[in-house]
Write a protein that holds these residues in place. Structure first.
Motif, PDB file in Angstrom:
ATOM      1  N   UNK A  68       0.544  -1.343   0.440  1.00 49.75           N
ATOM      2  CA  UNK A  68      -0.189  -0.353  -0.014  1.00 49.75           C
ATOM      3  C   UNK A  68       1.004   0.806   0.021  1.00 49.75           C
ATOM      4  N   UNK A  69       0.918   2.493  -1.233  1.00 49.08           N
ATOM      5  CA  UNK A  69       2.071   3.276  -1.282  1.00 49.08           C
ATOM      6  C   UNK A  69       0.131   5.088  -1.227  1.00 49.08           C
ATOM      7  N   UNK A  70       0.760   5.956   0.508  1.00 48.72           N
ATOM      8  CA  UNK A  70      -0.670   6.524   0.773  1.00 48.72           C
ATOM      9  C   UNK A  70       0.589   7.306   1.580  1.00 48.72           C
ATOM     10  N   UNK A  71       0.202   8.412   0.970  1.00 48.03           N
ATOM     11  CA  UNK A  71       0.578   9.586   1.999  1.00 48.03           C
ATOM     12  C   UNK A  71       2.226   9.952   2.143  1.00 48.03           C
ATOM     13  N   UNK A  72       2.734   9.562   1.063  1.00 50.87           N
ATOM     14  CA  UNK A  72       4.264   9.550   0.999  1.00 50.87           C
ATOM     15  C   UNK A  72       4.875   8.599   1.611  1.00 50.87           C
ATOM     16  N   UNK A  73       4.418   6.828   1.818  1.00 53.22           N
ATOM     17  CA  UNK A  73       4.532   5.733   2.615  1.00 53.22           C
ATOM     18  C   UNK A  73       4.731   4.581   1.842  1.00 53.22           C
ATOM     19  N   UNK A  74       5.386   3.778   1.313  1.00 60.48           N
ATOM     20  CA  UNK A  74       5.462   3.134   0.793  1.00 60.48           C
ATOM     21  C   UNK A  74       4.977   1.040   1.740  1.00 60.48           C
ATOM     22  N   UNK A  75       4.327   0.780   2.359  1.00 61.25           N
ATOM     23  CA  UNK A  75       4.166  -0.249   3.422  1.00 61.25           C
ATOM     24  C   UNK A  75       3.630  -1.688   2.459  1.00 61.25           C
ATOM     25  N   UNK A  76       4.620  -2.278   3.033  1.00 60.04           N
ATOM     26  CA  UNK A  76       4.273  -4.045   2.269  1.00 60.04           C
ATOM     27  C   UNK A  76       4.102  -4.742   3.522  1.00 60.04           C
ATOM     28  N   UNK A  77       3.116  -5.945   3.005  1.00 59.21           N
ATOM     29  CA  UNK A  77       2.172  -6.948   3.739  1.00 59.21           C
ATOM     30  C   UNK A  77       3.518  -8.228   3.585  1.00 59.21           C
ATOM     31  N   UNK A  78       3.969  -8.631   4.926  1.00 63.74           N
ATOM     32  CA  UNK A  78       4.336 -10.045   4.716  1.00 63.74           C
ATOM     33  C   UNK A  78       3.577 -10.802   5.910  1.00 63.74           C
ATOM     34  N   UNK A  79       3.131 -12.005   5.433  1.00 60.02           N
ATOM     35  CA  UNK A  79       2.707 -13.039   6.655  1.00 60.02           C
ATOM     36  C   UNK A  79       4.043 -14.376   6.996  1.00 60.02           C
ATOM     37  N   UNK A  80       4.497 -14.686   8.365  1.00 61.60           N
ATOM     38  CA  UNK A  80       5.250 -15.414   8.456  1.00 61.60           C
ATOM     39  C   UNK A  80       4.729 -16.444   9.652  1.00 61.60           C
ATOM     40  N   UNK A  81       5.715 -17.249  10.020  1.00 62.05           N
ATOM     41  CA  UNK A  81       5.492 -18.799  10.867  1.00 62.05           C
ATOM     42  C   UNK A  81       5.821 -17.672  12.145  1.00 62.05           C
ATOM     43  N   UNK A  82       6.376 -16.950  12.439  1.00 60.63           N
ATOM     44  CA  UNK A  82       6.754 -16.369  13.998  1.00 60.63           C
ATOM     45  C   UNK A  82       7.119 -15.041  13.887  1.00 60.63           C
ATOM     46  N   UNK A  83       6.815 -14.270  14.733  1.00 57.30           N
ATOM     47  CA  UNK A  83       7.652 -12.834  15.568  1.00 57.30           C
ATOM     48  C   UNK A  83       9.075 -12.804  15.859  1.00 57.30           C
ATOM     49  N   UNK A  84       9.785 -14.030  16.055  1.00 56.08           N
ATOM     50  CA  UNK A  84      10.809 -13.900  16.988  1.00 56.08           C
ATOM     51  C   UNK A  84      12.241 -13.610  16.467  1.00 56.08           C
ATOM     52  N   UNK A  85      12.833 -11.684  16.905  1.00 60.64           N
ATOM     53  CA  UNK A  85      14.321 -11.311  16.530  1.00 60.64           C
ATOM     54  C   UNK A  85      13.732 -10.726  15.311  1.00 60.64           C
ATOM     55  N   UNK A  86      12.245 -10.283  14.513  1.00 62.56           N
ATOM     56  CA  UNK A  86      11.757  -9.997  13.049  1.00 62.56           C
ATOM     57  C   UNK A  86      12.056  -8.767  13.178  1.00 62.56           C
TER      58      UNK A  86
END
Length: 273
Positions: free
Chosen positions: A106-124
């Motif tokens: 999603x690119x909006x308001x001078x910001x670009x965000x990528x969406x990733x789905x992960x198995x876990x959040x450790x050390x991310x």
């Protein structure tokens, strides 16, 4: 209405995103929508709709950068190449975190965000903070990691709603018409077809539509016949505009559904003179 410069910029942005992330069996779509702070561009892998949610990828990572070279919230053509480089590097970094799925951006308001789905959040978070600090210290970065087992980030935010989805479908047809030399400023009949299993309800629908200025373009005499089961096609002149036609389709679909009818499609012809 988006001006030409913004449209070109948006198309450039989407073009490099698809080249960066697309796989052979993926179906990528992009759309532009209006939000509280201006226009936004969404790119997503439509193929994931049939798979979502993936049970062993219950965390969503939303990450990206704020860019300064922007106009009306979208990147300038000069900024596109830089964003591509960041996206490529970011994708490689995320791939080191284990099994991941890139869902969209999603690119909006001078910001670009990528969406990733992960198995876990450790050390991310630590891994990405180091990545941004070492590689892109001049950019303000954003990192959001949350538990999202139902993939709501993809299904409820990135995935287009009914109106936008219909606009995407209509836009593809209008693009084909434009390639055939269609004059986009000329009204022409636009036909909408519906199926009714019940003749009485079909007649009621027809009468309602006549009162709204439609004419019957095709009405088989036999209801639920083997060849043309309960079909009716109504028509009304309109400009070949994605917003206008898609809005009419959604309206007519709801009217028909209230009488047990099912929307079957729309069509028109190019006007070259």
């Amino acid at each position: 209405m988006m001006n030409l410069a913004k449209l070109i910029c948006a198309l450039l942005l989407l073009a490099f995103c698809e080249n960066t992330f697309a796989q052979a069996d993926d179906h990528w779509e992009s759309y532009i929508a209006s939000y509280e702070k201006g226009l936004g561009i969404t790119l997503l892998n439509m193929s994931l709709k049939e798979k979502a949610p993936v049970k062993d990828q219950g965390f969503v990572l939303i990450t990206g950068v704020t860019f300064s070279d922007c106009k009306d919230g979208l990147p300038t053509p000069e900024m596109v190449e830089t964003l591509q480089s960041i996206d490529d590097a970011l994708a490689r970094q995320v791939s080191f975190l284990g099994k991941t799925t890139f869902a969209g951006s999603w690119t909006h308001n001078c910001e670009r965000l990528l969406y990733f789905y992960l198995q876990d959040s450790m050390d991310v978070r630590f891994s990405l903070q180091t990545f941004y600090k070492d590689n892109y210290p001049a950019f303000k970065h954003y990192i959001n990691i949350r538990h999202d087992p139902e993939w709501e980030g993809y299904l409820k935010f990135l995935y287009p709603n009914e109106i936008i989805l219909e606009q995407l479908n209509v836009s593809k047809v209008l693009l084909q018409l434009a390639e055939a030399g269609d004059k986009r400023d000329k009204e022409r009949p636009v036909d909408y077809s519906f199926f009714f299993p019940d003749g009485k309800n079909r007649s009621t629908f027809i009468e309602q539509m006549k009162q709204e200025g439609f004419r019957v373009a095709d009405q088989p005499k036999k209801v639920a016949s083997k060849d043309r089961p309960g079909l009716v096609t109504i028509s009304k002149p309109a400009l070949p505009d994605a917003s206008t036609i898609s809005g009419m389709i959604i309206y007519l679909r709801k009217k028909a559904a209230g009488l047990g009818g099912e929307y079957k499609g729309w069509e028109t012809v190019p006007v070259k003179n």
